[in-house]
Motif scaffolding. Structure first.
Motif, PDB file in Angstrom:
ATOM      1  N   ALA A 220     -79.369   0.589  15.433  1.00 35.91           N
ATOM      2  CA  ALA A 220     -77.975   0.212  15.675  1.00 35.91           C
ATOM      3  C   ALA A 220     -77.884  -0.945  16.675  1.00 35.91           C
ATOM      4  O   ALA A 220     -77.035  -1.834  16.537  1.00 35.91           O
ATOM      5  CB  ALA A 220     -77.179   1.420  16.177  1.00 35.91           C
ATOM      6  N   LEU A 221     -78.752  -0.942  17.667  1.00 34.50           N
ATOM      7  CA  LEU A 221     -78.798  -2.049  18.626  1.00 34.50           C
ATOM      8  C   LEU A 221     -79.054  -3.367  17.900  1.00 34.50           C
ATOM      9  O   LEU A 221     -78.448  -4.401  18.208  1.00 34.50           O
ATOM     10  CB  LEU A 221     -79.898  -1.820  19.668  1.00 34.50           C
ATOM     11  N   ALA A 222     -79.953  -3.314  16.930  1.00 34.80           N
ATOM     12  CA  ALA A 222     -80.287  -4.519  16.168  1.00 34.80           C
ATOM     13  C   ALA A 222     -79.106  -5.032  15.363  1.00 34.80           C
ATOM     14  O   ALA A 222     -79.050  -6.219  15.007  1.00 34.80           O
ATOM     15  CB  ALA A 222     -81.469  -4.229  15.238  1.00 34.80           C
ATOM     16  N   GLU A 223     -78.128  -4.160  15.083  1.00 32.36           N
ATOM     17  CA  GLU A 223     -76.923  -4.560  14.347  1.00 32.36           C
ATOM     18  C   GLU A 223     -75.782  -4.936  15.290  1.00 32.36           C
ATOM     19  O   GLU A 223     -74.655  -5.139  14.843  1.00 32.36           O
ATOM     20  CB  GLU A 223     -76.488  -3.435  13.406  1.00 32.36           C
ATOM     21  N   GLY A 224     -76.070  -4.994  16.588  1.00 28.25           N
ATOM     22  CA  GLY A 224     -75.070  -5.434  17.551  1.00 28.25           C
ATOM     23  C   GLY A 224     -74.258  -4.339  18.202  1.00 28.25           C
ATOM     24  O   GLY A 224     -73.323  -4.619  18.954  1.00 28.25           O
ATOM     25  N   ILE A 225     -74.589  -3.076  17.939  1.00 25.89           N
ATOM     26  CA  ILE A 225     -73.845  -1.963  18.537  1.00 25.89           C
ATOM     27  C   ILE A 225     -74.290  -1.796  19.989  1.00 25.89           C
ATOM     28  O   ILE A 225     -75.495  -1.800  20.282  1.00 25.89           O
ATOM     29  CB  ILE A 225     -74.071  -0.658  17.746  1.00 25.89           C
ATOM     30  N   ARG A 226     -73.330  -1.623  20.886  1.00 24.64           N
ATOM     31  CA  ARG A 226     -73.640  -1.537  22.317  1.00 24.64           C
ATOM     32  C   ARG A 226     -72.971  -0.333  22.991  1.00 24.64           C
ATOM     33  O   ARG A 226     -72.879  -0.290  24.215  1.00 24.64           O
ATOM     34  CB  ARG A 226     -73.199  -2.828  23.024  1.00 24.64           C
ATOM     35  N   ILE A 227     -72.533   0.630  22.205  1.00 24.19           N
ATOM     36  CA  ILE A 227     -71.940   1.857  22.752  1.00 24.19           C
ATOM     37  C   ILE A 227     -72.596   3.052  22.062  1.00 24.19           C
ATOM     38  O   ILE A 227     -72.631   3.110  20.822  1.00 24.19           O
ATOM     39  CB  ILE A 227     -70.415   1.921  22.521  1.00 24.19           C
ATOM     40  N   PHE A 228     -73.118   3.981  22.850  1.00 20.91           N
ATOM     41  CA  PHE A 228     -73.804   5.145  22.282  1.00 20.91           C
ATOM     42  C   PHE A 228     -73.417   6.420  23.022  1.00 20.91           C
ATOM     43  O   PHE A 228     -73.291   6.432  24.244  1.00 20.91           O
ATOM     44  CB  PHE A 228     -75.326   4.962  22.353  1.00 20.91           C
ATOM     45  N   ASP A 229     -73.228   7.480  22.247  1.00 17.07           N
ATOM     46  CA  ASP A 229     -72.967   8.805  22.808  1.00 17.07           C
ATOM     47  C   ASP A 229     -74.302   9.503  23.039  1.00 17.07           C
ATOM     48  O   ASP A 229     -75.235   9.362  22.233  1.00 17.07           O
ATOM     49  CB  ASP A 229     -72.139   9.648  21.831  1.00 17.07           C
ATOM     50  N   SER A 230     -74.373  10.277  24.106  1.00 16.50           N
ATOM     51  CA  SER A 230     -75.577  11.078  24.352  1.00 16.50           C
ATOM     52  C   SER A 230     -75.200  12.259  25.235  1.00 16.50           C
ATOM     53  O   SER A 230     -74.094  12.317  25.783  1.00 16.50           O
ATOM     54  CB  SER A 230     -76.671  10.239  25.025  1.00 16.50           C
ATOM     55  N   SER A 231     -76.131  13.185  25.376  1.00 20.65           N
ATOM     56  CA  SER A 231     -75.847  14.438  26.071  1.00 20.65           C
ATOM     57  C   SER A 231     -76.931  14.722  27.110  1.00 20.65           C
ATOM     58  O   SER A 231     -78.121  14.651  26.802  1.00 20.65           O
ATOM     59  CB  SER A 231     -75.786  15.579  25.045  1.00 20.65           C
ATOM     60  N   ILE A 232     -76.508  15.028  28.318  1.00 20.43           N
ATOM     61  CA  ILE A 232     -77.458  15.304  29.390  1.00 20.43           C
ATOM     62  C   ILE A 232     -78.448  16.402  28.976  1.00 20.43           C
ATOM     63  O   ILE A 232     -78.051  17.453  28.471  1.00 20.43           O
ATOM     64  CB  ILE A 232     -76.709  15.697  30.696  1.00 20.43           C
ATOM     65  N   GLY A 233     -79.730  16.123  29.161  1.00 18.64           N
ATOM     66  CA  GLY A 233     -80.761  17.100  28.834  1.00 18.64           C
ATOM     67  C   GLY A 233     -80.971  17.328  27.344  1.00 18.64           C
ATOM     68  O   GLY A 233     -81.807  18.128  26.947  1.00 18.64           O
ATOM     69  N   GLY A 234     -80.173  16.625  26.495  1.00 19.71           N
ATOM     70  CA  GLY A 234     -80.208  16.926  25.066  1.00 19.71           C
ATOM     71  C   GLY A 234     -79.406  18.174  24.755  1.00 19.71           C
ATOM     72  O   GLY A 234     -79.630  18.843  23.742  1.00 19.71           O
ATOM     73  N   LEU A 235     -78.451  18.505  25.614  1.00 21.51           N
ATOM     74  CA  LEU A 235     -77.614  19.699  25.434  1.00 21.51           C
ATOM     75  C   LEU A 235     -76.993  19.736  24.046  1.00 21.51           C
ATOM     76  O   LEU A 235     -76.530  18.722  23.528  1.00 21.51           O
ATOM     77  CB  LEU A 235     -76.464  19.682  26.445  1.00 21.51           C
ATOM     78  N   GLY A 236     -76.946  20.913  23.492  1.00 21.03           N
ATOM     79  CA  GLY A 236     -76.267  21.110  22.221  1.00 21.03           C
ATOM     80  C   GLY A 236     -77.210  21.079  21.048  1.00 21.03           C
ATOM     81  O   GLY A 236     -77.800  20.050  20.733  1.00 21.03           O
ATOM     82  N   GLY A 237     -77.373  22.191  20.391  1.00 18.73           N
ATOM     83  CA  GLY A 237     -78.218  22.230  19.202  1.00 18.73           C
ATOM     84  C   GLY A 237     -77.452  21.780  17.975  1.00 18.73           C
ATOM     85  O   GLY A 237     -76.314  21.326  18.070  1.00 18.73           O
ATOM     86  N   CYS A 238     -78.078  21.870  16.830  1.00 13.37           N
ATOM     87  CA  CYS A 238     -77.405  21.545  15.573  1.00 13.37           C
ATOM     88  C   CYS A 238     -76.943  22.850  14.937  1.00 13.37           C
ATOM     89  O   CYS A 238     -77.776  23.707  14.607  1.00 13.37           O
ATOM     90  CB  CYS A 238     -78.358  20.813  14.629  1.00 13.37           C
ATOM     91  N   PRO A 239     -75.622  23.051  14.756  1.00 16.24           N
ATOM     92  CA  PRO A 239     -75.124  24.315  14.213  1.00 16.24           C
ATOM     93  C   PRO A 239     -75.582  24.575  12.781  1.00 16.24           C
ATOM     94  O   PRO A 239     -75.522  25.705  12.305  1.00 16.24           O
ATOM     95  CB  PRO A 239     -73.604  24.161  14.289  1.00 16.24           C
ATOM     96  N   TYR A 240     -76.038  23.533  12.095  1.00 12.72           N
ATOM     97  CA  TYR A 240     -76.479  23.693  10.706  1.00 12.72           C
ATOM     98  C   TYR A 240     -77.994  23.812  10.594  1.00 12.72           C
ATOM     99  O   TYR A 240     -78.535  23.913   9.506  1.00 12.72           O
ATOM    100  CB  TYR A 240     -75.980  22.514   9.865  1.00 12.72           C
ATOM    101  N   ALA A 241     -78.680  23.766  11.746  1.00 10.76           N
ATOM    102  CA  ALA A 241     -80.141  23.897  11.758  1.00 10.76           C
ATOM    103  C   ALA A 241     -80.526  24.682  13.001  1.00 10.76           C
ATOM    104  O   ALA A 241     -80.924  24.110  14.015  1.00 10.76           O
ATOM    105  CB  ALA A 241     -80.809  22.521  11.765  1.00 10.76           C
ATOM    106  N   PRO A 242     -80.366  26.020  12.953  1.00  9.28           N
ATOM    107  CA  PRO A 242     -80.615  26.858  14.124  1.00  9.28           C
ATOM    108  C   PRO A 242     -81.990  26.587  14.744  1.00  9.28           C
ATOM    109  O   PRO A 242     -82.996  26.515  14.057  1.00  9.28           O
ATOM    110  CB  PRO A 242     -80.551  28.283  13.548  1.00  9.28           C
ATOM    111  N   GLY A 243     -81.976  26.406  16.077  1.00  3.59           N
ATOM    112  CA  GLY A 243     -83.217  26.163  16.796  1.00  3.59           C
ATOM    113  C   GLY A 243     -83.591  24.698  16.901  1.00  3.59           C
ATOM    114  O   GLY A 243     -84.492  24.336  17.655  1.00  3.59           O
ATOM    115  N   ALA A 244     -82.915  23.838  16.154  1.00  2.00           N
ATOM    116  CA  ALA A 244     -83.239  22.411  16.164  1.00  2.00           C
ATOM    117  C   ALA A 244     -82.516  21.705  17.304  1.00  2.00           C
ATOM    118  O   ALA A 244     -81.490  22.171  17.794  1.00  2.00           O
ATOM    119  CB  ALA A 244     -82.848  21.762  14.838  1.00  2.00           C
TER     120      ALA A 244
END
Length: 304
Positions: A220-244
């Motif tokens: 995305a950076l290579a396409e000029g995007i300069r805003i990204f969402d992220s979560s401290i510690g990687g908090l939050g799993g994937c509700p559709y892939a338990p344990g992921a």
């Protein structure tokens, strides 16, 4: 070169945790994130507490953090409709986020409405928020894949993105909700969307479910995007892939961006302190690789 990071851990991260973190701990976490230099933080959600009991304390958290936040820090909250917006307004929130999906099935499961039925609900909330002088952000889920439909045509995302822009949102965050995207796909999607929407109004929201989160940021950076969402510690799993793993980790993102020569305004040492704090509150090790490495290094230094 500057990159903006939108920290979504207190909302998107904690809403996926089985442990309900007390409001005072959420407030302390947000304060630590601010001290680390993060200036855009999504603090909570004003969705019906029956849907997301982990964030039922949204009022208490926002009222606890807003008076103490610095002038240049943007504290935002997710709202599903005008009712949620009113709750946010009463707390003094100046920025809200609206959300919907690019795939019909996920939108119905998540919002209980079709995409077409969702547009007027969000348009009403956006109009009211803008009239109140608030900033409005938009989220589009399942851009790169849907748990029910599989591949999602880019035209679906274009349609929803255009609708949100017409409503007056300042920025649209494109989400890899189930973490299936690859860099090639990211290049293709952003190449299409930037034809109609400027790069300044698009953001990337990637998950690391299959280990491609940071690679997708680089694409995305290579396409000029300069805003990204992220979560401290990687908090939050994937509700559709338990344990992921779920959201990309803020620590990992900052480390990579700094190594690539981008500026974020974030202090990685203080960010590590914030990650260590919420990890302790949850009583489990978080997925951030940089957090693990930094804490291991600190421990080693304490014994030498």
């Amino acid at each position: 070169m500057n990159v903006q990071i939108v920290e979504v851990g207190p909302r998107d991260g904690l809403q996926n945790e089985s442990v309900i973190v007390p409001a005072e701990a959420k407030i302390e976490l947000i304060k630590k994130l601010i001290d680390a230099g993060l200036v855009r933080i999504e603090a909570s959600s004003f969705v019906n507490p029956r849907w997301i009991p982990q964030l039922a304390d949204a009022e208490e958290v926002l009222q606890g953090i807003l008076p103490a936040s610095k002038k240049d820090v943007r504290i935002s909250a997710l709202v599903p409709n005008v009712r949620g917006l009113e709750r946010a307004r009463l707390c003094g929130v100046s920025e809200v986020a609206l959300f919907m999906s690019a795939s019909e099935s996920h939108n119905r499961k998540n919002i209980n409405k079709s995409i077409t039925e969702t547009f007027p609900v969000l348009a009403e909330a956006a109009k009211e928020a803008l009239a109140l002088g608030m900033r409005v952000r938009g989220y589009v889920s399942t851009v790169f894949g849907c748990p029910y439909e599989g591949a999602v045509p880019v035209d679906n995302t274009r349609r929803v993105t255009h609708a949100l822009v017409e409503m007056g949102v300042s920025e649209v965050s494109l989400g890899d909700t189930i973490g299936v995207a690859t860099p090639k796909q990211v290049h293709e999607v952003f190449q299409e969307l930037v034809k109609d929407v400027t790069t300044e109004r698009l953001a990337g929201h990637f998950h690391d479910t299959r280990g491609t989160g940071l690679a997708n940021v680089a694409a995305a950076l290579a396409e000029g995007i300069r805003i990204f969402d992220s979560s401290i510690g990687g908090l939050g799993g994937c509700p559709y892939a338990p344990g992921a793993a779920g959201n990309i980790s803020t620590e990992d993102l900052v480390y990579m961006l700094h190594g690539m020569g981008y500026e974020t305004g974030v202090d990685l040492n203080r960010l590590t302190e914030a990650g260590a704090y919420i990890q302790e509150q949850l009583g489990r090790e978080l997925t951030s690789k940089v957090l693990k490495a930094n804490l291991a290094k600190q421990k080693q230094e304490e014994h030498t």
